[in-house]
Design a protein around this motif. Structure first.
Motif, PDB file in Angstrom:
ATOM      1  N   TRP A   1      -6.961   0.573  -7.772  1.00  9.30           N
ATOM      2  CA  TRP A   1      -6.193   1.403  -6.840  1.00  9.30           C
ATOM      3  C   TRP A   1      -6.853   1.441  -5.465  1.00  9.30           C
ATOM      4  O   TRP A   1      -6.169   1.608  -4.446  1.00  9.30           O
ATOM      5  CB  TRP A   1      -6.016   2.813  -7.397  1.00  9.30           C
ATOM      6  CG  TRP A   1      -4.917   2.885  -8.406  1.00  9.30           C
ATOM      7  CD1 TRP A   1      -5.033   2.996  -9.759  1.00  9.30           C
ATOM      8  CD2 TRP A   1      -3.511   2.820  -8.135  1.00  9.30           C
ATOM      9  NE1 TRP A   1      -3.799   3.003 -10.353  1.00  9.30           N
ATOM     10  CE2 TRP A   1      -2.838   2.901  -9.380  1.00  9.30           C
ATOM     11  CE3 TRP A   1      -2.752   2.702  -6.973  1.00  9.30           C
ATOM     12  CZ2 TRP A   1      -1.454   2.870  -9.487  1.00  9.30           C
ATOM     13  CZ3 TRP A   1      -1.364   2.668  -7.078  1.00  9.30           C
ATOM     14  CH2 TRP A   1      -0.730   2.750  -8.322  1.00  9.30           C
TER      15      TRP A   1
ATOM     16  N   TYR B   1       0.902   4.048   2.657  1.00 15.70           N
ATOM     17  CA  TYR B   1       1.386   3.613   3.972  1.00 15.70           C
ATOM     18  C   TYR B   1       2.914   3.604   3.998  1.00 15.70           C
ATOM     19  O   TYR B   1       3.542   4.086   4.945  1.00 15.70           O
ATOM     20  CB  TYR B   1       0.837   2.221   4.284  1.00 15.70           C
ATOM     21  CG  TYR B   1       1.342   1.639   5.585  1.00 15.70           C
ATOM     22  CD1 TYR B   1       0.810   2.048   6.808  1.00 15.70           C
ATOM     23  CD2 TYR B   1       2.363   0.685   5.591  1.00 15.70           C
ATOM     24  CE1 TYR B   1       1.283   1.520   8.006  1.00 15.70           C
ATOM     25  CE2 TYR B   1       2.837   0.150   6.777  1.00 15.70           C
ATOM     26  CZ  TYR B   1       2.295   0.574   7.986  1.00 15.70           C
ATOM     27  OH  TYR B   1       2.768   0.052   9.162  1.00 15.70           O
TER      28      TYR B   1
ATOM     29  N   LYS C   1       0.867  -1.173   0.000  1.00 18.62           N
ATOM     30  CA  LYS C   1       0.000   0.000   0.000  1.00 18.62           C
ATOM     31  C   LYS C   1       0.908   1.229   0.000  1.00 18.62           C
ATOM     32  O   LYS C   1       1.506   1.570   1.023  1.00 18.62           O
ATOM     33  CB  LYS C   1      -0.913  -0.017   1.219  1.00 18.62           C
ATOM     34  CG  LYS C   1      -1.888  -1.197   1.203  1.00 18.62           C
ATOM     35  CD  LYS C   1      -2.732  -1.260   2.462  1.00 18.62           C
ATOM     36  CE  LYS C   1      -3.684  -2.453   2.387  1.00 18.62           C
ATOM     37  NZ  LYS C   1      -4.484  -2.601   3.633  1.00 18.62           N
TER      38      LYS C   1
ATOM     39  N   GLU D   1      -8.021  -1.032  -3.937  1.00 12.54           N
ATOM     40  CA  GLU D   1      -7.488  -2.186  -3.208  1.00 12.54           C
ATOM     41  C   GLU D   1      -6.164  -1.852  -2.527  1.00 12.54           C
ATOM     42  O   GLU D   1      -5.785  -2.496  -1.549  1.00 12.54           O
ATOM     43  CB  GLU D   1      -7.309  -3.364  -4.167  1.00 12.54           C
ATOM     44  CG  GLU D   1      -8.630  -3.905  -4.718  1.00 12.54           C
ATOM     45  CD  GLU D   1      -8.422  -4.983  -5.759  1.00 12.54           C
ATOM     46  OE1 GLU D   1      -7.236  -5.303  -6.050  1.00 12.54           O
ATOM     47  OE2 GLU D   1      -9.419  -5.506  -6.286  1.00 12.54           O
ATOM     48  N   LYS D   2      -5.468  -0.847  -3.044  1.00 13.25           N
ATOM     49  CA  LYS D   2      -4.216  -0.396  -2.420  1.00 13.25           C
ATOM     50  C   LYS D   2      -4.458   0.818  -1.516  1.00 13.25           C
ATOM     51  O   LYS D   2      -3.512   1.495  -1.101  1.00 13.25           O
ATOM     52  CB  LYS D   2      -3.191  -0.032  -3.504  1.00 13.25           C
ATOM     53  CG  LYS D   2      -2.825  -1.170  -4.441  1.00 13.25           C
ATOM     54  CD  LYS D   2      -1.796  -0.712  -5.468  1.00 13.25           C
ATOM     55  CE  LYS D   2      -1.523  -1.785  -6.502  1.00 13.25           C
ATOM     56  NZ  LYS D   2      -0.925  -3.007  -5.901  1.00 13.25           N
ATOM     57  N   GLU D   3      -5.741   1.106  -1.257  1.00 12.76           N
ATOM     58  CA  GLU D   3      -6.155   2.238  -0.421  1.00 12.76           C
ATOM     59  C   GLU D   3      -5.680   3.572  -1.002  1.00 12.76           C
ATOM     60  O   GLU D   3      -5.232   4.467  -0.293  1.00 12.76           O
ATOM     61  CB  GLU D   3      -5.666   2.060   1.021  1.00 12.76           C
ATOM     62  CG  GLU D   3      -6.272   0.833   1.701  1.00 12.76           C
ATOM     63  CD  GLU D   3      -5.893   0.714   3.168  1.00 12.76           C
ATOM     64  OE1 GLU D   3      -5.249   1.649   3.690  1.00 12.76           O
ATOM     65  OE2 GLU D   3      -6.244  -0.310   3.785  1.00 12.76           O
TER      66      GLU D   3
END
Length: 454
Positions: free
Chosen positions: A130, A41, A38, A132-134
């Motif tokens: 995207w 993050y 992510k 799903e990757k926050e």
């Protein structure tokens, strides 16, 4: 404002942070990441969550380019005619598409139009991937435009160029001619001989001989595909190498180009996202509240200048403001109108101040303005000022109201349409005085004068 470009291709994920400082573009850093992480993050310690715009891009196989030429003098007329001109030229209907036209004037009465289009379904799938990757991107561009931006950034003197991107999975090429994006071609990863033959044949057919060729992507430096393509293309094209100090940017060309596309926010920028991100929606609501509050303050100040006694109305309005401010501020308008009616029923002042347009009239006009209804355009600031007004010693001085607006949008088209609307408005705006317009990246400022109330 910082712009964070994110590009995912197979196992490769590239992140780039770009900003403009004193009219100079600065690439702050580039980061290679794993595609299963992510990114926000991982990069949390290097970015300001509220001080940057997130930019992603559709891949080349999700975008089509079409070239048109129209004998029309007005850009507005071109945009109106565009859907009819594109009928039969796209594999999906106009209603299912998002179009990004780039208009280049050939003369006063003729224009060349480059249209980038994508299906709404593809854009939705891109946003879901995207998510799903926050990551909730504020700006969705595309690989071809990113390569165009990167090439223009690296080689601003080259009006003609072939850019070949060799990625982990995405392999594509674009052709620049006369500073315009002319053609794009995507091909499966070059695992079969006919894939390379197709790419070479396309470039030899579409690009003029001796056009410089430039390679980008993580496999651009040492892959066997690069050497084979060079060998096949060298008799017809010349090879363009990047400056040594910029070589580290080549693997990250697309993430850099995506960030640059949003940063420039000009007529070439391609924003495929039609609904604003959650962050921009929140910013839009907050800006509307601030604009209403500023307009209210201006209104109260003007009434005090006129000598009217409005202490009671002022308290009532401030109470209403406190109740409404947590929401949208929409309840302020009736309160403003009630206050004005009350003031107009009082004993007339020897100063004819009400000949001037009031702040509430300005706010009502802005809140219903057709060019400000799109949520991609955010009104940040409204300033209402009386530059001239009658006094007891000079009661015949005509009131003169100056308005300053500041708005933000990533769409140069929306900003341009609003500016044209200001220049055409002869009811609210005093066209005898100049309408000033300026911008800094995606922030636009307008200064104009209001016509006196009839």
């Amino acid at each position: 404002m910082h712009y964070l470009g994110l590009y995912a291709d197979g196992a490769f994920l590239s992140a780039t942070l770009v900003k403009r400082h004193k009219r100079k573009i600065q690439i702050e850093w580039t980061r290679p990441l794993k595609s299963d992480v992510k990114p926000l993050y991982i990069l949390a310690h290097e970015i300001d969550p509220n001080g940057h715009l997130l930019v992603t891009g559709l891949q080349s196989h999700e975008v089509l380019v079409r070239q048109l030429q129209m004998a029309l003098s007005s850009n507005r007329a071109i945009l109106s005619a565009l859907p009819f001109q594109l009928e039969g030229l796209l594999p999906h209907s106009i209603e299912e598409s998002v179009l990004q036209p780039i208009i280049t004037r050939l003369s006063k009465k003729e224009a060349a139009i480059t249209v980038l289009s994508s299906a709404r379904k593809k854009i939705s799938e891109h946003l879901n991937q995207w998510s799903e990757k926050e990551v909730d991107p504020d700006f969705v561009s595309c690989t071809p435009m990113a390569l165009f931006r990167f090439a223009r950034h690296l080689f601003p003197q080259d009006d003609a160029l072939v850019v070949i991107h060799l990625g982990n999975r995405e392999v594509c090429a674009i052709i620049l001619s006369e500073g315009r994006l002319l053609e794009i071609v995507d091909t499966p990863f070059l695992v079969e001989p006919h894939h390379m033959e197709r790419l070479v044949a396309f470039l030899m057919q579409k690009a003029p001989e001796k056009t410089p060729v430039f390679f980008t992507g993580p496999d651009a430096e040492s892959s066997s595909s690069r050497f084979q393509l060079e060998k096949r293309l060298s008799p017809h094209f010349s090879l363009r190498l990047p400056p040594m100090e910029r070589a580290s940017e080549i693997p990250h060309a697309i993430s850099i180009g995506l960030a640059l596309d949003a940063l420039h926010s000009d007529t070439h920028s391609t924003q495929f996202r039609t609904e604003p991100s959650a962050k921009l929606k929140k910013s839009h609501r907050r800006s509307l509240q601030h604009a209403l509050f500023a307009g209210l303050c201006s209104f109260l100040s003007i009434m005090l200048i006129g000598g009217a006694s409005i202490e009671g109305q002022k308290k009532g309005l401030l109470t209403e403001l406190k109740e409404s401010f947590p929401n949208s501020g929409s309840r302020l308008q009736p309160a403003l109108q009630n206050a004005e009616r009350s003031l107009l029923n009082t004993k007339p002042s020897p100063i004819p101040l009400m000949q001037a347009r009031t702040a509430s009239e300005l706010l009502a006009w802005l809140s219903t303005h057709a060019e400000l209804q799109d949520q991609q355009i955010v009104l940040n600031r409204v300033r209402y000022a009386l530059e001239k007004y009658p006094r007891l010693s000079s009661p015949k001085i005509a009131p003169l109201v100056r308005v300053e607006l500041e708005l933000t949008t990533l769409s140069a088209r929306l900003a341009r349409d609003f500016r044209q609307a200001l220049l055409a408005d002869r009811n609210m705006i005093d066209q005898k005085r100049s309408v000033k317009w300026s911008n800094d990246d995606s922030t636009y400022r307008a200064v104009f004068y209001l016509r006196r109330a009839s």
